[in-house]
Design a protein around this motif. Sequence first.
Motif, short mmCIF file in Angstrom:
data_model
loop_
_atom_site.label_atom_id
_atom_site.label_comp_id
_atom_site.label_asym_id
_atom_site.label_seq_id
_atom_site.Cartn_x
_atom_site.Cartn_y
_atom_site.Cartn_z
N LEU A 1 -65.48 -67.72 27.16
CA LEU A 1 -64.50 -67.89 28.23
C LEU A 1 -63.36 -68.81 27.78
N LEU A 2 -63.69 -69.88 27.06
CA LEU A 2 -62.66 -70.77 26.54
C LEU A 2 -61.74 -70.02 25.58
N ALA A 3 -62.32 -69.20 24.72
CA ALA A 3 -61.50 -68.44 23.78
C ALA A 3 -60.58 -67.47 24.50
N ARG A 4 -61.11 -66.80 25.53
CA ARG A 4 -60.30 -65.82 26.27
C ARG A 4 -59.11 -66.51 26.94
N VAL A 5 -59.38 -67.53 27.74
CA VAL A 5 -58.31 -68.17 28.51
C VAL A 5 -57.35 -68.91 27.58
N GLY A 6 -57.90 -69.55 26.53
CA GLY A 6 -57.03 -70.24 25.58
C GLY A 6 -56.11 -69.29 24.86
N ALA A 7 -56.61 -68.08 24.57
CA ALA A 7 -55.78 -67.09 23.89
C ALA A 7 -54.61 -66.64 24.76
N TYR A 8 -54.77 -66.68 26.09
CA TYR A 8 -53.66 -66.33 26.97
C TYR A 8 -52.45 -67.24 26.73
N TYR A 9 -52.71 -68.50 26.39
CA TYR A 9 -51.64 -69.49 26.29
C TYR A 9 -51.27 -69.83 24.84
N HIS A 10 -51.92 -69.21 23.87
CA HIS A 10 -51.73 -69.69 22.50
C HIS A 10 -50.31 -69.47 21.98
N ASP A 11 -49.60 -68.46 22.49
CA ASP A 11 -48.22 -68.19 22.05
C ASP A 11 -47.20 -68.52 23.11
N ILE A 12 -47.51 -69.51 23.97
CA ILE A 12 -46.58 -69.86 25.05
C ILE A 12 -45.24 -70.33 24.49
N GLY A 13 -45.26 -70.86 23.25
CA GLY A 13 -44.01 -71.34 22.64
C GLY A 13 -43.02 -70.23 22.37
N LYS A 14 -43.47 -68.99 22.31
CA LYS A 14 -42.56 -67.88 22.05
C LYS A 14 -41.62 -67.61 23.22
N THR A 15 -41.92 -68.16 24.39
CA THR A 15 -41.05 -67.93 25.55
C THR A 15 -39.73 -68.68 25.41
N LYS A 16 -39.65 -69.61 24.47
CA LYS A 16 -38.40 -70.36 24.28
C LYS A 16 -37.36 -69.51 23.56
N ARG A 17 -37.81 -68.69 22.57
CA ARG A 17 -36.91 -67.79 21.83
C ARG A 17 -37.62 -66.44 21.69
N PRO A 18 -37.78 -65.72 22.79
CA PRO A 18 -38.61 -64.50 22.75
C PRO A 18 -38.06 -63.41 21.83
N GLN A 19 -36.73 -63.28 21.71
CA GLN A 19 -36.17 -62.16 20.97
C GLN A 19 -36.38 -62.29 19.47
N TYR A 20 -36.84 -63.45 18.99
CA TYR A 20 -37.05 -63.64 17.56
C TYR A 20 -38.46 -63.23 17.11
N PHE A 21 -39.23 -62.66 18.03
CA PHE A 21 -40.59 -62.23 17.70
C PHE A 21 -40.68 -60.73 17.93
N ILE A 22 -41.23 -60.03 16.96
CA ILE A 22 -41.11 -58.58 16.88
C ILE A 22 -41.69 -57.86 18.08
N GLU A 23 -42.76 -58.43 18.69
CA GLU A 23 -43.38 -57.71 19.80
C GLU A 23 -42.49 -57.68 21.04
N ASN A 24 -41.46 -58.58 21.06
CA ASN A 24 -40.55 -58.61 22.20
C ASN A 24 -39.20 -57.95 21.90
N GLN A 25 -39.07 -57.39 20.70
CA GLN A 25 -37.80 -56.77 20.29
C GLN A 25 -37.80 -55.29 20.66
N MET A 26 -37.50 -55.03 21.90
CA MET A 26 -37.44 -53.66 22.38
C MET A 26 -35.98 -53.22 22.51
N ASN A 27 -35.65 -52.19 21.74
CA ASN A 27 -34.30 -51.61 21.78
C ASN A 27 -33.22 -52.62 21.43
N ILE A 28 -33.57 -53.62 20.60
CA ILE A 28 -32.57 -54.57 20.14
C ILE A 28 -32.73 -54.74 18.63
N GLU A 29 -31.66 -55.17 18.01
CA GLU A 29 -31.71 -55.39 16.57
C GLU A 29 -32.48 -56.67 16.28
#
Length: 724
Positions: free
Chosen positions: A535-563
């Motif tokens: 359970l700790l691993a599951r819930v912790g994994a939800y938040y492990h990439d929270i830092g990507k919300t600061k610059r989301p477009q620089y991470f490939i999984e969020n690059q939809m229809n953009i260069e």
Amino acid sequence: MKSENQKIKNKKQIQKKQSPLLEKVKNYKFLHIILYGILGVILFVALYSNVKPETLDIELFSTSPETIYAPTTVVDNEETARREKEASNSVEDQFVLRKEVSESRVALISSIFDTIIDVRNKDDLNNSEESDMTTPEEKVEMLREQLTDSINEKISSETFLPLMQATDEEMMLAKDTVVTAVNNTMSQEISVVQLSEAKKQVEDEIRNTSLNSDVLAAAVTLARFSITPNYSLDLEATNQKRQQAMDEVKEVQIKQGQMIVEEGELISNEVYRKLGLVGLLDDQHSYKPFIGLGLFVFLIVTGVVYYFEKKDNLISSKNNSLLLYCLIFAISILLMKIVSLFQKIDYNHIGYIVPVAMGAMLVKLLLNERLAILTSMIFAICGSIIFNEGITGSFNFSIGVYYLFGCLAGVLFLGNHNLRSKILHAGLFVALMNVFVLSAILLIRNGSYSNVEIGSYLIMATASGLVASVLTIGFMPFFETGFGILSTMRLIELSNPNHPLLRKILTETPGTYHHSVMVANLSESACEAIGANGLLARVGAYYHDIGKTKRPQYFIENQMNIENPHNKLSAQLSKNIIIAHVTDGVDMLKKHKMPKEFIDIAEQHHGTSLLKYFYHQAKQSNDNIYEEEFRYPGPTPQTKEIAIISIADSVEAAVRSMSNPTPEKIEKLVRSIIADRLQDHQLDECDLTLKELDIIAKSFCESLKGIFHSRIEYPEINKKQKVK
């Protein structure tokens, strides 16, 4: 293997982010030993007054101010000895008929007559050869020479003289008469008391014969001499009977609860002796109860030590958990002691209102269910001692059973319900169990209770359960915050998609959110496969990439229809942006006061791994680039859960990038990623074994095969079919 200097550097890096004082206390080597001692002292002090022997200031020959009952069962040795003596004295002496005595006396009298006849016959033979005749007196002297001294002392010569002068017929008649009479008389039981009567009997029997007076007198004398007691005391049998009588005397006891003296009665010597025997006199000091209490406390503390010491935990984690346990334990015991003070106002059943289930539920929610069950038993025993006012014994078993069932009801109900809202439901369940158990206790007692008494009992039972749940809800946030406890309930609450940070990930970085959910699924199944906290691993994994919300477009999984923005940036700048999502995530989690475990996951899930893509890109343009510049700051994963999340993070991203994933390709990829992590020393500090890594790889493969399973390829519908 990674150098020791690097490991030390990682540990220092982690410790710097924590409170120095708190960290120092948690890592104090002997803190757990001190806490065990404190726990024992708390128990001993709390129970001391309840096991202290009650004493009375009573003087001999005064009147008793109250009805006094024995507080314990003791053996009255003095009264037992007195009854044994009475039983022994009541046994009569045991006598036995000694047949050998009778036979010897008959043989003796027959031998005396035979000796007389021999002397007579010898004298007759001599007289036929010699001219001089032997006188009867001389014959008597000859006879006495042949008899024993004891016979000569008791039978005079005058007794034998008539027998020497009698004819042969009279002599034979006298012999037969005396032997027969003695045999008849000695065949009967003749005691010392009956000796005179027996001699009179043999005399009367002889006098009925036709012997002349002189011979008759001699026969009577010899017969009376032959009669002796044959029914004598059997000392062995007598002692055996007396011992048997003593053994049959039951041990005299002063029973627990037995009334020793009624109010207003005189304190006699016997009553005073019994009061001293049961330890109620103030001039007697017994240390036995305190020694027993010490052993009892030692047993309880040993059980707690066994639980905490058998686990191979870090010293800081052990100290933290033990300190929390001691605090919960102390609060629960303090509640019991406070409520027990009301016993002094003559309300002995106030103990039923104590919310003792609170302690057990807190231990279950914050620590462990097995420890909570052990604590339930400890609370039951302690409560039975604390609330022993008005009870003749040291333990109030009724309230002990009541506490045990109430605590277990709360623990077991919460076993499958880990939401905070369910604590109140658990309190209702405890209240129901309290009412049920208390009703059973009252019915078993078969007492007469008024409606007011029954109502008060049921109100206390209900209030105990409800107050326990309220206190549990109230204490939970303080303990979770103060001790950094990430309980199961807290984890479930943090997994709620409506949490602000999760909503931020979902709305601002949907690709990252989907990636996090996939990593969470992989991590949970792998952790459960090796016995880690899924359970700790599951819930912790939800938040492990929270830092990507600061610059989301620089991470490939969020690059939809953009260069891809990195195409316009240098490798050095791209590297800094990618690495920054770790520190950004740590800062965001700290800002929202998230649990330390989540902060560690966000900080360590990349360890000190290399950003290979940007490193090779930079290497192409500049050979003076060092590998350390393109590594995450770390530290490497410190726990199994973080290590699994780290591997799952890479596995999910790699598999998602495959064009046509097959089970064989997936397994090969998973094992290559794990091997690469091992070779890069990323798993050196997380205590994962090779066997566990193999289990993790199999778990990942099973989960990924279910996600990326093959699908039926539907044929395209041509335009004609569309028209039709």
